[in-house]
Design a protein around this motif. Sequence first.
Motif, PDB file in Angstrom:
ATOM      1  N   ILE A 151     -39.278  55.203 -69.757  1.00  0.00           N
ATOM      2  CA  ILE A 151     -37.947  55.177 -70.352  1.00  0.00           C
ATOM      3  C   ILE A 151     -37.865  53.935 -71.229  1.00  0.00           C
ATOM      4  O   ILE A 151     -38.073  52.821 -70.737  1.00  0.00           O
TER       5      ILE A 151
ATOM      6  N   LEU B   4     -33.135  53.343 -73.259  1.00  0.00           N
ATOM      7  CA  LEU B   4     -32.238  54.499 -73.140  1.00  0.00           C
ATOM      8  C   LEU B   4     -30.782  54.057 -73.205  1.00  0.00           C
ATOM      9  O   LEU B   4     -30.338  53.196 -72.434  1.00  0.00           O
TER      10      LEU B   4
ATOM     11  N   LYS C 243     -26.855  55.887 -73.567  1.00  0.00           N
ATOM     12  CA  LYS C 243     -26.024  57.087 -73.620  1.00  0.00           C
ATOM     13  C   LYS C 243     -24.566  56.680 -73.438  1.00  0.00           C
ATOM     14  O   LYS C 243     -24.216  56.029 -72.455  1.00  0.00           O
TER      15      LYS C 243
ATOM     16  N   VAL D  94     -25.179  54.433 -69.892  1.00  0.00           N
ATOM     17  CA  VAL D  94     -26.485  53.775 -69.755  1.00  0.00           C
ATOM     18  C   VAL D  94     -26.677  52.915 -70.995  1.00  0.00           C
ATOM     19  O   VAL D  94     -26.483  53.377 -72.112  1.00  0.00           O
TER      20      VAL D  94
ATOM     21  N   LEU E 129     -31.597  50.905 -71.151  1.00  0.00           N
ATOM     22  CA  LEU E 129     -32.422  50.942 -69.939  1.00  0.00           C
ATOM     23  C   LEU E 129     -33.889  51.218 -70.274  1.00  0.00           C
ATOM     24  O   LEU E 129     -34.203  52.148 -71.007  1.00  0.00           O
TER      25      LEU E 129
ATOM     26  N   LYS F   8     -26.813  56.385 -62.853  1.00  0.00           N
ATOM     27  CA  LYS F   8     -28.011  56.985 -62.261  1.00  0.00           C
ATOM     28  C   LYS F   8     -28.179  58.450 -62.674  1.00  0.00           C
ATOM     29  O   LYS F   8     -29.238  58.853 -63.143  1.00  0.00           O
TER      30      LYS F   8
ATOM     31  N   THR G   5     -26.730  60.102 -65.097  1.00  0.00           N
ATOM     32  CA  THR G   5     -26.903  60.205 -66.549  1.00  0.00           C
ATOM     33  C   THR G   5     -28.354  59.951 -66.943  1.00  0.00           C
ATOM     34  O   THR G   5     -28.926  60.658 -67.777  1.00  0.00           O
ATOM     35  N   THR G   6     -28.961  58.947 -66.315  1.00  0.00           N
ATOM     36  CA  THR G   6     -30.362  58.636 -66.598  1.00  0.00           C
ATOM     37  C   THR G   6     -31.275  59.790 -66.207  1.00  0.00           C
ATOM     38  O   THR G   6     -32.141  60.213 -66.982  1.00  0.00           O
TER      39      THR G   6
ATOM     40  N   SER H  44     -30.940  62.742 -68.471  1.00  0.00           N
ATOM     41  CA  SER H  44     -31.563  62.455 -69.766  1.00  0.00           C
ATOM     42  C   SER H  44     -33.071  62.622 -69.678  1.00  0.00           C
ATOM     43  O   SER H  44     -33.711  63.140 -70.594  1.00  0.00           O
ATOM     44  N   CYS H  45     -33.640  62.205 -68.552  1.00  0.00           N
ATOM     45  CA  CYS H  45     -35.095  62.290 -68.368  1.00  0.00           C
ATOM     46  C   CYS H  45     -35.594  63.730 -68.353  1.00  0.00           C
ATOM     47  O   CYS H  45     -36.705  64.018 -68.810  1.00  0.00           O
TER      48      CYS H  45
END
Length: 237
Positions: free
Chosen positions: A4, A7, A9, A17, A20, A40, A42-43, A46-47
Motif C-alpha cells: 500500500i 493510500l 481516500k 485514510v 497510508l 480500517k 476503508t483500507t 480499497s485493497c
Amino acid sequence: MLRIENLTKAYGDKKAVDGLSLHIKPGEIYGFIGHNGAGKTTTLKSCCGILRFDEGDIFVDGVSVKKDPIACKEKIAYIPDNPDLYEFLTGIQYLNFVADVYKVSAEDRQARIERYAKELGIYDDLATKIGAYSHGMKQKLAVISALIHAPRLLLMDEPFVGLDPKAAHTLKGIMREICDQGGAIFFSTHVLEVAEKLCDKIAIIRGGKLVIAGDTETVRGDTSLENVFLELVEEEA
C-alpha cells in the motif's frame, strides 16, 4: 504480497485514510488495529478493489489494483465484517457459485468444501438455505467461500466476530497454514489478545493515519498491545 503506497481516500472534506503506506510480505499475518472509524474497513475495501481511492496505489503481488483489478482479484479473497450472502441459495449452492466465478475445478472445490466445512462444523448444514443460518454459520460459510480458490492474499475485516471458540481456533490454524505456504494475511480486529498472539506484525491506525507499524514484539514493547493501543487512544482524546 501486498504493498500500500500513500493510500488516501476522502468522503467529502473528511479523509478516511490519509497517506497510508504498508507492506505485507509473503508468509506474514499482519494485524490492523484502530478504533471505530479509524479507516480500517476503508483500507481493506480499497485493497480488494471495492472502493476507489483518491491518491496512491495498491499492489497485489506486484500488480496494481488500479491498472489491473481483475488480475489482483484472482489472487485475493475478502471477508467483510458482516457478510452479505445470497440467502435464497443453500450453503452448497453458494459455495459452488463462488467456485464457478473463480473457475475452480470440480475436484478441488469438492476437496476444499469438504475439508473446511467439516473443520468449521457446518458440513451437515450445507443443504440448508442460507436464510435459515445464524450469524455464526453465515460467517463460517463466508470463510469457506473465501478459501475455495486458494487465495494468495486473504483480507479480513473482524473475521472472528460471531465464530464459536472452536471455529475461531480452526480459522487461526488455517491462517497460519496459508502463510506457511507462501501466502499472506491482512486483517482488522478489535480482539487485541488474538492479534498479539497470532500476528507476526501489527499496524495501528488513528484518524486515517498510520501511527505505528512493525513486528508485534516491537510494537508491544515491554507492555501489552492493549496498553499500547489505549495509550494512543488517550493521546488522541
